[in-house]
Design a protein around this motif. Sequence first.
Motif, PDB file in Angstrom:
ATOM      1  N   LEU A  41       0.838  -1.207   0.000  1.00 54.40           N
ATOM      2  CA  LEU A  41       0.000   0.000   0.000  1.00 54.40           C
ATOM      3  C   LEU A  41       0.870   1.253   0.000  1.00 54.40           C
ATOM      4  N   GLU A  42       1.951   1.239   0.769  1.00 58.22           N
ATOM      5  CA  GLU A  42       2.851   2.397   0.816  1.00 58.22           C
ATOM      6  C   GLU A  42       3.486   2.651  -0.557  1.00 58.22           C
ATOM      7  N   LYS A  43       3.898   1.587  -1.228  1.00 60.65           N
ATOM      8  CA  LYS A  43       4.517   1.750  -2.555  1.00 60.65           C
ATOM      9  C   LYS A  43       3.500   2.269  -3.567  1.00 60.65           C
ATOM     10  N   LYS A  44       2.260   1.796  -3.482  1.00 61.07           N
ATOM     11  CA  LYS A  44       1.221   2.308  -4.386  1.00 61.07           C
ATOM     12  C   LYS A  44       0.976   3.792  -4.157  1.00 61.07           C
ATOM     13  N   ALA A  45       1.175   4.223  -2.897  1.00 61.79           N
ATOM     14  CA  ALA A  45       0.975   5.638  -2.558  1.00 61.79           C
ATOM     15  C   ALA A  45       2.200   6.487  -2.901  1.00 61.79           C
ATOM     16  N   GLY A  46       3.260   5.860  -3.435  1.00 60.57           N
ATOM     17  CA  GLY A  46       4.424   6.613  -3.887  1.00 60.57           C
ATOM     18  C   GLY A  46       5.673   6.474  -3.040  1.00 60.57           C
ATOM     19  N   ALA A  47       5.627   5.685  -1.982  1.00 61.75           N
ATOM     20  CA  ALA A  47       6.828   5.504  -1.151  1.00 61.75           C
ATOM     21  C   ALA A  47       7.913   4.800  -1.960  1.00 61.75           C
ATOM     22  N   ARG A  48       9.143   5.246  -1.770  1.00 63.00           N
ATOM     23  CA  ARG A  48      10.284   4.638  -2.470  1.00 63.00           C
ATOM     24  C   ARG A  48      11.135   3.886  -1.457  1.00 63.00           C
ATOM     25  N   MET A  49      11.223   2.594  -1.645  1.00 64.24           N
ATOM     26  CA  MET A  49      12.015   1.739  -0.772  1.00 64.24           C
ATOM     27  C   MET A  49      12.313   0.448  -1.511  1.00 64.24           C
ATOM     28  N   VAL A  50      13.329  -0.238  -1.052  1.00 61.37           N
ATOM     29  CA  VAL A  50      13.602  -1.587  -1.531  1.00 61.37           C
ATOM     30  C   VAL A  50      13.164  -2.530  -0.426  1.00 61.37           C
ATOM     31  N   LEU A  51      12.290  -3.470  -0.766  1.00 65.09           N
ATOM     32  CA  LEU A  51      11.767  -4.435   0.195  1.00 65.09           C
ATOM     33  C   LEU A  51      12.348  -5.808  -0.111  1.00 65.09           C
ATOM     34  N   PHE A  61       3.373 -10.926  -4.931  1.00 64.46           N
ATOM     35  CA  PHE A  61       3.531  -9.666  -4.207  1.00 64.46           C
ATOM     36  C   PHE A  61       4.603  -8.827  -4.896  1.00 64.46           C
ATOM     37  N   PRO A  62       4.226  -8.061  -5.931  1.00 63.92           N
ATOM     38  CA  PRO A  62       5.211  -7.306  -6.709  1.00 63.92           C
ATOM     39  C   PRO A  62       5.932  -6.225  -5.910  1.00 63.92           C
ATOM     40  N   GLN A  63       5.449  -5.902  -4.709  1.00 62.71           N
ATOM     41  CA  GLN A  63       6.144  -4.921  -3.876  1.00 62.71           C
ATOM     42  C   GLN A  63       7.453  -5.474  -3.315  1.00 62.71           C
ATOM     43  N   ILE A  64       7.639  -6.798  -3.365  1.00 67.58           N
ATOM     44  CA  ILE A  64       8.892  -7.412  -2.914  1.00 67.58           C
ATOM     45  C   ILE A  64       9.920  -7.238  -4.026  1.00 67.58           C
ATOM     46  N   ASP A  65      11.041  -6.640  -3.688  1.00 68.00           N
ATOM     47  CA  ASP A  65      12.068  -6.340  -4.680  1.00 68.00           C
ATOM     48  C   ASP A  65      13.156  -7.396  -4.764  1.00 68.00           C
ATOM     49  N   LEU A  66      13.360  -8.163  -3.678  1.00 70.65           N
ATOM     50  CA  LEU A  66      14.380  -9.202  -3.714  1.00 70.65           C
ATOM     51  C   LEU A  66      14.047 -10.285  -2.706  1.00 70.65           C
ATOM     52  N   MET A  67      14.570 -11.490  -2.990  1.00 70.46           N
ATOM     53  CA  MET A  67      14.412 -12.631  -2.092  1.00 70.46           C
ATOM     54  C   MET A  67      15.739 -13.362  -1.998  1.00 70.46           C
ATOM     55  N   CYS A  68      16.046 -13.818  -0.781  1.00 66.97           N
ATOM     56  CA  CYS A  68      17.304 -14.520  -0.568  1.00 66.97           C
ATOM     57  C   CYS A  68      17.109 -15.589   0.495  1.00 66.97           C
ATOM     58  N   GLY A  69      17.434 -16.813   0.165  1.00 68.79           N
ATOM     59  CA  GLY A  69      17.324 -17.904   1.123  1.00 68.79           C
ATOM     60  C   GLY A  69      18.477 -17.893   2.113  1.00 68.79           C
ATOM     61  N   PRO A  70      18.362 -18.653   3.202  1.00 66.23           N
ATOM     62  CA  PRO A  70      19.403 -18.648   4.228  1.00 66.23           C
ATOM     63  C   PRO A  70      20.736 -19.217   3.759  1.00 66.23           C
ATOM     64  N   GLY A  71      20.735 -20.011   2.727  1.00 66.65           N
ATOM     65  CA  GLY A  71      21.977 -20.571   2.202  1.00 66.65           C
ATOM     66  C   GLY A  71      22.648 -19.694   1.161  1.00 66.65           C
TER      67      GLY A  71
END
Length: 199
Positions: free
Chosen positions: A67-77, A95-105
């Motif tokens: 919701l924050e990103k749709k309202a114009g907030a700029r962040m990397v999630l 969830f297109p608001q997620i910018d990156l994913m990284c597993g524990p390994g």
Amino acid sequence: MTRRLYLETFGCQMNVLDSELVLGQLRAQGYESVEDRDDADVIIYNTCSVREQAENKVWSRVGIHGLEKKAGARMVLGIIGCMAEREGPQMMRRFPQIDLMCGPGELDKLPLLLDNAFKTEAVHRADRIALQGNTNRRTATLSAASDNLEMLDLSRAFDPDALGKSALERRSAYVRITRGCNKFCSFCVVPMTRGPEVH
């Protein structure tokens, strides 16, 4: 330009250790950690797949950031940890608001993933995902032992004043003696999220 980082950890002591390693790694790259996520350019959640309430909290935060990103907030999630590994790439599709994913390994790849996330127009979303995947877990033990995650563990600088406010916390730290598991118990997600057993 210094980027401000907010990192929140859910789950077990392994995640606490992983967060310490990630913070040390990113501070060495020039990131500044902040206590309030509203002050951050980068928000990372180190997630847990064992405790349902921990997952619910992450889902809630992801929804709020959408919701924050749709309202114009700029962040990397970023979503890192066991939940990222278990959910896989489809989590970013849902969830297109997620910018990156990284597993524990794959935590040693996080600086590159962040760099790619800041270049969103030039870098495909698939290049902002680092997961082990669920292939050949039992036969991958030897190759896992030679991975760069061990180098991340070994590069940690212990700062007793940076760990916390209590005297006990300033004089203690988690030390990894093993990661992953080869048992594949029907009730446990660890072999699927943390990979093969490595000592």
